[in-house]
Write an enzyme that holds these catalytic residues in place. Structure first.
Site, PDB file in Angstrom:
ATOM      1  N   GLN A   1       0.857 -10.316  -5.897  1.00 35.56           N
ATOM      2  CA  GLN A   1       0.282 -11.611  -5.886  1.00 35.56           C
ATOM      3  C   GLN A   1       1.136 -12.526  -6.845  1.00 35.56           C
ATOM      4  O   GLN A   1       1.070 -13.843  -7.102  1.00 35.56           O
ATOM      5  CB  GLN A   1      -1.223 -11.889  -6.296  1.00 35.56           C
TER       6      GLN A   1
ATOM      7  N   GLY B   1       5.925  -8.233   1.529  1.00 38.07           N
ATOM      8  CA  GLY B   1       6.618  -9.276   2.135  1.00 38.07           C
ATOM      9  C   GLY B   1       5.472 -10.383   2.805  1.00 38.07           C
ATOM     10  O   GLY B   1       5.706 -11.536   2.466  1.00 38.07           O
ATOM     11  N   HIS B   2       4.456  -9.705   3.207  1.00 38.51           N
ATOM     12  CA  HIS B   2       3.568 -10.887   4.010  1.00 38.51           C
ATOM     13  C   HIS B   2       2.690 -11.808   2.987  1.00 38.51           C
ATOM     14  O   HIS B   2       1.957 -12.470   3.357  1.00 38.51           O
ATOM     15  CB  HIS B   2       2.732 -10.047   4.844  1.00 38.51           C
TER      16      HIS B   2
ATOM     17  N   ASN C   1      -5.834 -10.832  -6.811  1.00 34.15           N
ATOM     18  CA  ASN C   1      -5.951 -11.396  -5.602  1.00 34.15           C
ATOM     19  C   ASN C   1      -7.082 -12.047  -5.037  1.00 34.15           C
ATOM     20  O   ASN C   1      -7.086 -12.938  -4.350  1.00 34.15           O
ATOM     21  CB  ASN C   1      -5.544 -10.347  -4.448  1.00 34.15           C
TER      22      ASN C   1
ATOM     23  N   THR D   1       0.896  -1.312  -0.174  1.00 28.71           N
ATOM     24  CA  THR D   1       0.045   0.026  -0.169  1.00 28.71           C
ATOM     25  C   THR D   1       0.983   1.129   0.017  1.00 28.71           C
ATOM     26  O   THR D   1       0.446   2.313  -0.571  1.00 28.71           O
ATOM     27  CB  THR D   1      -1.029  -0.026   1.145  1.00 28.71           C
TER      28      THR D   1
ATOM     29  N   CYS E   1     -19.053 -10.507   4.717  1.00 27.56           N
ATOM     30  CA  CYS E   1     -19.896 -11.426   5.648  1.00 27.56           C
ATOM     31  C   CYS E   1     -20.687 -10.841   6.424  1.00 27.56           C
ATOM     32  O   CYS E   1     -20.806 -11.235   7.695  1.00 27.56           O
ATOM     33  CB  CYS E   1     -18.830 -12.473   6.315  1.00 27.56           C
TER      34      CYS E   1
END
Ligand code: PLP
Length: 769
Positions: A198, A219-220, A168, A82, A347
């Site tokens: 991705q 990185g994550h 993604n 981001t 959700c």
């Protein structure tokens, strides 16, 4: 508060949400820990400790260059993608400020399926930097591939174009070569950002062989911790620092570097770069995993639809929908079975679709019920095997609760006896089943729940006695069409609310005789109660004796929008009428008890049901009607005033004024639950999840006691059956996260049940060892 050590993964957890974030590889953890413990220097310090830190920083940068193929250009470390996106956009827009004078109607282009970080940042900085460009989404085709003609048309006027390599939500990847050719054919100078988040570790990159100006990474998403990212900037691309300060990263990005994160990234990239290391799998292997998972899914859900074309998707993402199941149904099931996936749509009680699938032109139901299952390039065969076993096991629970059909499961003895409530977009569908006779009636069936109802009916072999609506708005004929076309083959035999011609009669408490039909040994009587609309009716369900349905024998009243939970139905629709509403309320008051359960057509507050007594206590206007303290004229005036203060109605949102409601439920925190039960072994732990969730993982014991399953969808039936026989037992409600257990506890407490508790954080934070 739970201590950090008390927050643990569940037993046998299957993690299939790698596109959201990946677990951190042990080698990355080791590298980060080593750096924190022993190489904690600041890379900007000139002493030996600092020099060591700087070495880690620079060797990681060099390794990054190799992995992403960046022989030239800048490679800097950021906090994540981001931040990289912001930096690229600010740099481009700042430089474009001058250019915009030469372009008459400048545009900023982005792919319609980009991660939200891209369009939101474009809009934000376009405004903040006063660029005045039009922000335009590039459409995609049904496969999610960018429209080259659109790009060709608009890119000559573009200040910046933002695209992604791989999506993604779907894993759909773009043909970067073709994209580059198109962009550069029509605009040599436009700044081009490509989101590579991705793609890293899954697609070979040679970034300096392209004219990509900016490429953010995270990185994550590749087994490093959160808080570390990479931004590549082409040599010729303009650059404006997003973070100014101490001049770190050669002044490109100030702030002391996240060295543990950078070291972890180094560990990951080293593995990726070592082609003899087995950690990262080949594309062929990943495709085999996908095949194994999709085979399992197809067996589990014969009605499955995959939402993307595998021939242009990364093998690690599977996005699917199952007709008749909402994404919430599947998410809840999988989560209960310790399988983590993600929903394409949010959700919450408000159902929203996936903008990615919407952009691909997928049907609404597919977009609203999408599930994303994602593994990573370092996923092992064993993990995939375990995932397939877990999925097959979990789906059996869906078959036994009749959410999907099965050739083998015998469900004849299962199923609910009594009333169930299904929520969709705050609308309530009420389904009453008489188990002995297998007859059922459904009231206010949401169009989106038709498949679910059909499956239930077929699975249980129910006889559908009635499919009814409490009212129909002139502008909203959806319900009516569904009823007419699906269940009522001979439409002349039913009225527009689904009420059959052939009925019997019952006499109500005040001597009024109305039409009725039987559902098993219960009677369902129709009572016209206009006001919210001219055609509004209520249905009274109860036990009749000698063709009489007295107030004491009415179990439930399906009131439509006459009365809401904590509100009265509004009358300011085209065919609403305050005077009729006044008379309807008076009439209803004569026919039922003050504590008879009212089942409304909407439930904005997640309180499921209400009663005249409860409503009167929160609504002075209704209290006055019940007490006979208000004239018709005064009621009309007050109601008009109240309705005029409501926000505009859009059917699913505001069908009446809803007052706030809050009652405080005493919490039993997850780490206190065992002690709480041991202190009073008569305590009843009530699992309020749905039966398929309760059954999905055979582990219903806590502190030596079996938890009782009281599904939230059956809470109104529970209240009706148990209201009069309350005990001193303590009830502790629990669910997945604490949201439903709180709603259940509030509903029980509101209906005068005592000793009600709930577990905030629910099973998510309950460490069962
Ligand atoms: N771009 C894509 C395609 C992503 O999937 C994500 C994260 O979900 C981001 C950008 C944002 O990345 P980060 O979390 O590193 O800011």
């Amino acid at each position: 508060m739970l201590s950090l050590r008390e927050i643990q993964p569940q037993k046998n957890e299957v993690y299939l949400d790698n596109n959201a974030t990946t677990p951190v590889l042990p080698q990355a953890i080791e590298a980060a820990t080593h750096t924190m413990q022993l190489c904690y220097g600041n890379p900007s310090s000139s002493h030996i400790t600092g020099i060591k830190a700087k070495y880690i920083l620079e060797t990681t940068r060099e390794l990054t260059r190799q992995v992403i193929g960046a022989k030239t250009g800048q490679v800097m470390f950021t906090s994540g993608a981001t931040e990289g996106i912001q930096t690229a956009i600010i740099s481009s827009l700042n430089a474009a400020k001058q250019k915009s004078q030469s372009i008459k109607e400048p545009v900023l282009l982005y792919g319609a399926t980009e991660h939200k970080a891209v369009p939101e940042s474009l809009k934000h900085w376009n405004k903040m930097l006063d660029i005045g460009a039009k922000v335009l989404a590039i459409p995609v085709d049904e496969r999610g591939i960018l429209d080259m003609d659109f790009i060709a048309t608009h890119v000559p006027n573009a200040l910046m174009i933002c695209t992604m390599i791989a999506n993604n939500e779907t894993g759909v990847y773009q043909d970067i070569e073709l994209l580059e050719k198109t962009i550069r054919q029509y605009n040599q100078d436009v700044f081009w950002m490509v989101d590579c988040v991705q793609a890293l570790g899954k697609i070979k990159l040679e970034i300096s062989n392209t004219t990509i100006d900016y490429a953010p990474f995270s990185g994550h998403k590749l087994y490093a911790p959160k808080g570390i990212g990479i931004l590549y900037v082409r040599d010729s691309a303009p650059f404006t620092p997003f973070i100014a300060g101490g001049g770190q990263e050669s002044g490109l990005r100030s702030g002391t570097e996240n060295l543990p994160g950078i070291a972890a990234l180094q560990a990951v990239l080293s593995l990726l770069n070592d082609h003899d290391d087995p950690t990262f799998k080949s594309t062929t292997q990943l495709e085999r995993y996908r095949e194994q998972l999709t085979d399992t899914l197809i067996k589990a859900f014969p009605d499955i639809v995959f939402n993307h074309d595998f021939s242009c998707s990364l093998p690690t993402t599977i996005n699917f929908s199952v007709k008749g199941l909402t994404s919430k149904d599947i998410m809840d099931l999988f989560d209960a079975a310790h399988i983590r996936v993600s929903a394409g749509s949010a959700c919450s009680s408000k159902v929203t679709g996936s903008f990615v699938l919407d952009a691909m032109g997928k049907p609404k139901w597919q977009s609203e019920s999408a599930i994303r299952m994602s593994f990573g390039p370092a996923t092992t065969q064993q993990e995939i095997d375990e995932a397939c076993v877990a999925i097959s096991q979990a789906v059996k629970a869906l078959q036994s609760s009749c959410l999907i059909l099965s050739d083998t499961a015998d469900n004849s003895n299962l199923g609910v006896d009594g009333l169930q409530q299904w929520l969709y977009d705050n609308g309530c569908t009420w389904c009453f089943v008489d188990k002995a006779s297998k007859q059922c009636a459904v009231i206010d069936l949401a169009p989106e729940l038709v498949s679910k109802f059909e499956t239930l009916v077929e699975c249980q072999g129910y006889e559908v006695v009635a499919v009814l609506s409490t009212h129909i708005h002139e502008e909203n004929q959806v319900h009516q069409n569904i009823i007419q076309t699906l269940w009522h083959k001979d439409q002349t035999k039913y009225d527009f609310l689904g009420w059959p011609q052939q009925t019997s009669l019952v006499t109500l408490e005040n001597g009024l005789t109305v039409e009725a039909l039987n559902v098993g040994n219960k009677v369902l009587a129709r009572l016209p109660l206009p006001g919210h609309t001219a055609n509004s009716v209520a249905y009274l369900l109860g036990t009749s004796v000698n063709q009489s349905l007295m107030a004491d024998s009415v179990d439930f009243v399906f009131v439509g929008d006459l009365i809401q939970v904590n509100g009265l139905g509004r009358c300011d629709h085209i065919d609403g009428d305050e005077k009729s509403l006044y008379q309807s309320l008076q009439l209803l008051n004569q026919l039922i008890r003050q504590d008879t359960l009212l089942c409304p057509a909407h439930d904005y507050l997640q309180l499921f049901n209400t009663t005249l007594a409860l409503e009167a206590s929160s609504q002075p206007l209704l209290q006055q009607v019940i007490d006979g303290d208000i004239s018709e004229q005064a009621f009309i005036a007050e109601k008009i005033k109240q309705d005029s203060e409501l926000p505009p109605s859009d059917f699913s949102q505001y069908c009446g004024s809803i007052a706030q409601f809050s009652n405080i439920i005493e919490p039993v925190h997850p780490n206190q639950l065992v002690e709480f039960i041991q202190a009073d072994p008569t305590t009843i732990v009530v699992d309020v999840r749905e039966p398929h969730e309760y059954d999905a993982y055979p582990d219903s014991m806590i502190a030596g006691k079996t938890m009782v399953n009281l599904p939230l969808s059956q809470i109104t039936q529970f209240v009706q059956r148990h209201k009069s026989q309350q005990s001193d037992f303590k009830y502790v409600c629990i669910c997945r996260s604490g949201k439903r257990s709180e709603a259940a506890a509030k509903t029980l407490q509101r209906n005068s049940f005592a000793n009600i508790y709930h577990v905030p954080g629910g099973f998510a934070l309950l460490n069962k060892g």
